[in-house]
Motif scaffolding. Structure first.
Motif, PDB file in Angstrom:
ATOM      1  N   PHE A 273      33.557  37.106  43.995  1.00  0.00           N
ATOM      2  CA  PHE A 273      35.006  36.980  43.967  1.00  0.00           C
ATOM      3  C   PHE A 273      35.355  35.573  43.511  1.00  0.00           C
ATOM      4  O   PHE A 273      34.701  34.611  43.895  1.00  0.00           O
TER       5      PHE A 273
ATOM      6  N   LEU B 232      42.190  37.288  44.475  1.00  0.00           N
ATOM      7  CA  LEU B 232      40.734  37.350  44.404  1.00  0.00           C
ATOM      8  C   LEU B 232      40.371  38.264  43.244  1.00  0.00           C
ATOM      9  O   LEU B 232      40.756  39.446  43.232  1.00  0.00           O
TER      10      LEU B 232
ATOM     11  N   PHE C 203      37.534  40.277  41.210  1.00  0.00           N
ATOM     12  CA  PHE C 203      36.215  40.875  41.415  1.00  0.00           C
ATOM     13  C   PHE C 203      35.458  40.849  40.109  1.00  0.00           C
ATOM     14  O   PHE C 203      35.844  41.499  39.147  1.00  0.00           O
TER      15      PHE C 203
END
Length: 98
Positions: A4, A95, A97
Motif C-alpha cells: 500500500f 491508500l 494497492f
C-alpha cells in the motif's frame, strides 16, 4: 510483494508491505497503518490476506468506522476484494494497492 502507498493530498506519506496475514488501519498507535487524523476512527478498517491455493488475494473490511471506508470512491459495507491499482479512502487519506 503487494503493498500500500499512503498519500495525503497527493503527497507520499509512507509505503507498507503486505507481509502479514492481517493489517489494521486507524488513528490509534496500535494499528499497523496509523493515520493520525481526526476523520479516521481509532480502529477504522482491516486488510486480510486470503489464501485459497493456488490463489492469494486481499480484502478490506470497514470496522464500523464513523466516516466509512471507500474503495474506488464507493462506500463499502462488507469485506471487499481488492484488485491491483484499487484505492482505499480513509478519512482524507488514500491508500493505493500496488
Amino acid at each position: 510483494m503487494p503493498k500500500f502507498i499512503l498519500k495525503f493530498q497527493g503527497v507520499l506519506i509512507k509505503e507498507y508491505n503486505l507481509d502479514k496475514p492481517c493489517l489494521t488501519i486507524g488513528r490509534k498507535e496500535d494499528n499497523d497503518i496509523c493515520i493520525d487524523n481526526m476523520s479516521v476512527s481509532g480502529h477504522h478498517a482491516r486488510i486480510d490476506k486470503v489464501e485459497e491455493p493456488p490463489v492469494i488475494y486481499f480484502t478490506v473490511t470497514d470496522l464500523n468506522s464513523t466516516n466509512g471506508t471507500f474503495v474506488n470512491g464507493k462506500r463499502i459495507t462488507a469485506a471487499t476484494t481488492l484488485k491491483l491499482n484499487d484505492w482505499i479512502t480513509i478519512g482524507k487519506h488514500i491508500l493505493y494497492f500496488k
